[in-house]
Structure formats: structure tokens, C-alpha cells
Design a protein around this motif. Sequence first.
Motif, short mmCIF file in Angstrom:
data_model
loop_
_atom_site.label_atom_id
_atom_site.label_comp_id
_atom_site.label_asym_id
_atom_site.label_seq_id
_atom_site.Cartn_x
_atom_site.Cartn_y
_atom_site.Cartn_z
N VAL A 3 -4.77 -95.60 70.82
CA VAL A 3 -5.29 -95.93 72.15
C VAL A 3 -5.67 -97.41 72.18
CG1 VAL A 3 -7.01 -95.40 73.92
CG2 VAL A 3 -6.16 -93.58 72.41
N LEU A 4 -5.22 -98.08 73.22
CA LEU A 4 -5.57 -99.48 73.45
C LEU A 4 -6.66 -99.54 74.53
CD1 LEU A 4 -5.11 -102.59 73.29
CD2 LEU A 4 -3.31 -102.27 75.03
N ILE A 5 -7.75 -100.24 74.22
CA ILE A 5 -8.84 -100.43 75.17
C ILE A 5 -8.99 -101.91 75.44
CG2 ILE A 5 -11.31 -100.14 75.59
CD1 ILE A 5 -11.27 -97.80 73.62
N ASP A 133 9.44 -94.66 77.06
CA ASP A 133 9.64 -93.90 75.82
C ASP A 133 8.40 -93.10 75.42
OD1 ASP A 133 12.18 -95.11 75.65
OD2 ASP A 133 11.34 -96.83 74.57
N GLY A 134 7.74 -92.49 76.41
CA GLY A 134 6.60 -91.64 76.11
C GLY A 134 5.35 -92.39 75.67
N GLY A 135 5.27 -93.66 76.02
CA GLY A 135 4.09 -94.45 75.66
C GLY A 135 3.92 -95.62 76.61
N VAL A 136 3.11 -96.58 76.21
CA VAL A 136 2.87 -97.77 77.01
C VAL A 136 3.13 -99.01 76.15
CG1 VAL A 136 1.25 -99.06 78.45
CG2 VAL A 136 1.09 -96.55 78.31
N HIS A 137 4.01 -99.87 76.62
CA HIS A 137 4.25 -101.14 75.94
C HIS A 137 3.33 -102.18 76.55
CE1 HIS A 137 6.43 -104.32 73.82
NE2 HIS A 137 6.32 -105.02 74.95
N ALA A 138 2.56 -102.86 75.68
CA ALA A 138 1.60 -103.87 76.13
C ALA A 138 1.96 -105.23 75.55
CB ALA A 138 0.19 -103.49 75.71
N ALA A 139 1.91 -106.25 76.40
CA ALA A 139 2.06 -107.63 75.96
C ALA A 139 0.71 -108.33 76.10
CB ALA A 139 3.11 -108.36 76.79
N PHE A 140 0.44 -109.27 75.18
CA PHE A 140 -0.87 -109.89 75.12
C PHE A 140 -0.77 -111.41 75.29
CE2 PHE A 140 -0.96 -106.05 72.51
CZ PHE A 140 -2.00 -105.36 73.11
N SER A 141 -1.91 -111.99 75.65
CA SER A 141 -1.95 -113.42 75.93
C SER A 141 -1.70 -114.29 74.71
CB SER A 141 -3.31 -113.79 76.55
OG SER A 141 -4.37 -113.44 75.66
N PHE A 148 1.59 -98.21 72.55
CA PHE A 148 0.38 -97.38 72.47
C PHE A 148 0.62 -96.08 73.21
CE2 PHE A 148 -0.68 -101.83 72.26
CZ PHE A 148 -1.55 -101.91 71.19
N ASP A 149 -0.13 -95.06 72.83
CA ASP A 149 -0.01 -93.77 73.51
C ASP A 149 -0.77 -93.76 74.84
OD1 ASP A 149 1.44 -92.10 71.42
OD2 ASP A 149 -0.26 -92.86 70.25
N LEU A 150 -1.94 -94.39 74.85
CA LEU A 150 -2.75 -94.47 76.07
C LEU A 150 -3.36 -95.86 76.15
CD1 LEU A 150 -4.76 -91.10 75.94
CD2 LEU A 150 -2.63 -91.53 77.17
N ARG A 272 -13.88 -99.58 94.57
CA ARG A 272 -13.62 -98.29 95.21
C ARG A 272 -12.14 -97.96 95.12
NH1 ARG A 272 -17.39 -98.54 100.73
NH2 ARG A 272 -19.39 -98.94 99.66
N LEU A 273 -11.82 -96.99 94.29
CA LEU A 273 -10.46 -96.50 94.12
C LEU A 273 -10.44 -95.00 94.38
CD1 LEU A 273 -9.56 -98.28 90.75
CD2 LEU A 273 -8.40 -98.70 92.92
N PRO A 274 -9.44 -94.48 95.08
CA PRO A 274 -9.36 -93.03 95.27
C PRO A 274 -9.07 -92.30 93.97
CG PRO A 274 -7.39 -94.11 96.13
CD PRO A 274 -8.37 -95.21 95.79
N SER A 275 -8.37 -92.98 93.04
CA SER A 275 -8.12 -92.46 91.70
C SER A 275 -8.06 -93.64 90.76
CB SER A 275 -6.79 -91.69 91.66
OG SER A 275 -6.42 -91.39 90.31
N TRP A 276 -8.58 -93.49 89.57
CA TRP A 276 -8.55 -94.61 88.63
C TRP A 276 -7.67 -94.31 87.42
CZ3 TRP A 276 -13.08 -92.24 90.34
CH2 TRP A 276 -13.69 -91.33 89.48
N SER A 277 -6.70 -93.42 87.59
CA SER A 277 -5.72 -93.14 86.54
C SER A 277 -4.33 -93.21 87.12
CB SER A 277 -5.95 -91.74 85.93
OG SER A 277 -7.27 -91.60 85.44
N ARG A 278 -3.40 -93.69 86.31
CA ARG A 278 -2.00 -93.72 86.70
C ARG A 278 -1.16 -93.60 85.44
NH1 ARG A 278 -0.23 -98.03 91.07
NH2 ARG A 278 -1.57 -96.59 92.27
N GLY A 279 -0.43 -92.49 85.33
CA GLY A 279 0.38 -92.26 84.15
C GLY A 279 -0.48 -92.20 82.90
N ARG A 280 -0.16 -93.00 81.91
CA ARG A 280 -0.89 -93.03 80.65
C ARG A 280 -2.00 -94.08 80.62
NH1 ARG A 280 1.34 -90.56 76.12
NH2 ARG A 280 3.17 -89.29 76.59
N ILE A 281 -2.34 -94.60 81.78
CA ILE A 281 -3.33 -95.67 81.87
C ILE A 281 -4.48 -95.21 82.76
CG2 ILE A 281 -3.73 -98.08 82.53
CD1 ILE A 281 -0.65 -98.44 82.23
N THR A 282 -5.70 -95.45 82.32
CA THR A 282 -6.87 -95.12 83.13
C THR A 282 -7.92 -96.22 82.99
OG1 THR A 282 -8.40 -93.33 83.73
CG2 THR A 282 -8.15 -93.80 81.39
#
Length: 402
Positions: A3-5, A133-141, A148-150, A272-282
Motif C-alpha cells: 500500500v502506498l500512502i 494490471d490489477g494494481g496502481v502504477h505511481a510516478a514520483f517527483s 502498488f496494490d492500493l 466535500r466529496l460525494p465519495s472519496w474512493s475510486r478504483g484502488r485509490i481512496t
Amino acid sequence: MHVLISGASVAGPVLAYWLHRNGHRVTVVERTPRPRLGDGGHAVDLLGPAVEVVARMGLLPQVEAARTTADTMTLIRPGRPDVSIDGSQLLAGVSDRHVEIMRGDLARILFEATREHVSYTFGTSITELVERDGGVHAAFSDGTSGGFDLVVGADGMHSGVRRLVFGPEEGHSHFLGGCLAVFSVPDLVGLDGRVLGYNSVDKAVALYPTKIPGRARVVVLFRAAEPAPRDPAAQRRLLRDVCAGLGWEVPRLLEHLDAADDFYLDSISQIRLPSWSRGRITLAGDAGYGPGPAVGGGSSLAIVGAYVLASELAAAGDDHVPGFAAYEQAMAGAVAASRTIGPSVLGTLIPRSELQVWTMAQALRVLPRLPGFVQRRLTSFGGGPAAMLNGVRLRDPLVLRA
């Protein structure tokens, strides 16, 4: 599960602690160049369920040892007698379980509790998130990337993760009509354990001691017609303009504004968000449902939200689809309540008229003479930030994997 935070202040480390406890690998990235190890920031209140989460982490003794120690609140009234009240009476109705602590001290305790088991990278932010591919690809500064899985955005009111996933901040930020400024100064008045307050129409100034001898912190709340600028130089100019003409020690305090390396100014706005999750990201904490700095119990909401997210994922067998849904459902009532609390608290803390300035002083004069149950009723902000958390169910830690 990896998990990436994003965010290493409050919600991020609490979530990292419980995810690690549940057997997951956790990486935390934080845009600031180093951990928050000082007593910086303003005082924050840990209320009810948030205190319980800290206790379940085994950190309550450390948090209580670092709690603020101001015993007396004195309202300064130039040309009139000051009004003083015992701090316990002023906070009588806040919560049955309540700890006030400097935000920097809280962040330090949470970081030190997780640093051995969690991978922290400072001076880095997420620049891209792509589900594949069943996960999340993250790029960093810093030019690196990874899978990552989530992913969880716990990176505050101006969340970069929220912007990447849900769009520009302007679409989700609701301005409440006020601003908060905080900076440190030498103890010019000899506080000796006191909190000093000074009110004017549309402005409220407080000065209180820190853990560092000879050092004090200034907090300014003021009404504003539009959100504050993001540029630090423009923010300092704004604060000077707002405080121009104020009496007491305010001019002397402002003389130290440029030298303050912890200066912070921001709009008091809600996310104010109606939902704060989308796919594998929250999102967690202020990034997903910030109630507004200084007016809505945001630190407590962040701690409770992080715990609920970790526990609902565990209860769902680490399946993010039902886990995220259960997390949002569990937090929905508290988040909805927080959106009504902020404007009410703001209206109480910052007087709108000379009459309200006078009324606040008279209320402080009378409060110590009232019966205990009346004191608690009058100082609870109508139930306010503490009550909003009471409906959140904290799963027993036994449901989490040892």
C-alpha cells in the motif's frame, strides 16, 4: 499487499501502523523534506474515539505526556479588567476523553511509532497514478516509479492525490468565510502557563506557550471575503493588513512574523466529496473530508478515519471494493456532521460585532459560577466536534490480524 500512502502527518502514519499490523507492506511518501519532529503547528484536540485509537496503538502515555499544559485562559480587554478562567472549566463540555496536543508533537509520536516498520520517503510527492494490471502504477517527483496494490491520499486539505484522481481542488473545496494563521514568537509577555486571548470584530488572536522555554505561538482567526492566497509572501502581507490597527501586543507579535520559520496561513474551507474512493485509490483525513482547520475536529476525524479504513479492509479480507465501501459508510455520519459544525464553531470563535465581543467576555466571567452540568452544556459547542465522532463504530482490534 503493498500500500502506498501519500502524507506523513496524522492520518498517514495511523493508517500505516494498522496496515502493517495487518501484515501489509507500506510505503509512505511526504512532500516536506524532513519529518515533523518539533512542536510546530497549532494545538489540536483529540476527542473520544480518537483517544481510543491512540490508546489501542499503545501511544496514549506518550500523547498525554506531550499534552499542552496551559492552565488558565485570560481574555485581554485593553482599558477594561481582564477576564480569566480555569482551562478545565472552559473545556468542560468538549469530551469525556480529551487531550490537547501540539500538531507537531502528535506527528512526531506517530512517526516514531511507525518508522521501523514502514518505508518513509521525504521530499517526494506523487505525480501520476494509473490503474493497470490489477494494481496502481505511481510516478514520483524524484523520477522514480513503482507498482502498488492500493493507494491512499492522506496528504491534507490541498491533497495532490485528490487532484490527480478527482480533479482540481476548486471543485471540492467549500470556503467558510475565514482564515487561520499560526506562527511562533519569543514569549514577549511571560505567559507562565497561560493562554491569552484578544478579540476584535471579525478577528481573534491567541497567544500560548509551547514546550520550548521562552517560545510562544500566535494564532489568528479572521473573517475573509475570499480564500487566502497560496504564496507565503502574499499571506504575510494579508495578515499584516488584517491586523493593522489592532491593539494589545499584536504589533509587537507581528514584528517577528518574517523571522518565523513555521509560519502557516490557510483558508478555513471544507472538502466535500460525494465519495472519496475510486478504483484502488481512496482518501483519508483532510484529503477526503476535511472539516476545516481549527473549527471541526479534523485531527480526530483523521485518526478515526484511518483506523476505520484499515479495519474495514481487514474485515473485507483485503478486498478493496467492499472494504472501501464499508469505510465510506462507516464514516458517512461523522463526515456529514462535520460539515455543519465548522460554520457554527467559526461563528462562535470570531465575533461579528462589538456586542459579541462584549458578550463573550461576560460569558467567561459568569461561567465559573455556574453548576458543572451547565458549564459542560455551554462549552460543548452544541455537542460539536466530539459528538460527530460518537456514532463511528470502532471494530474491536481482535478482528485485525495480529
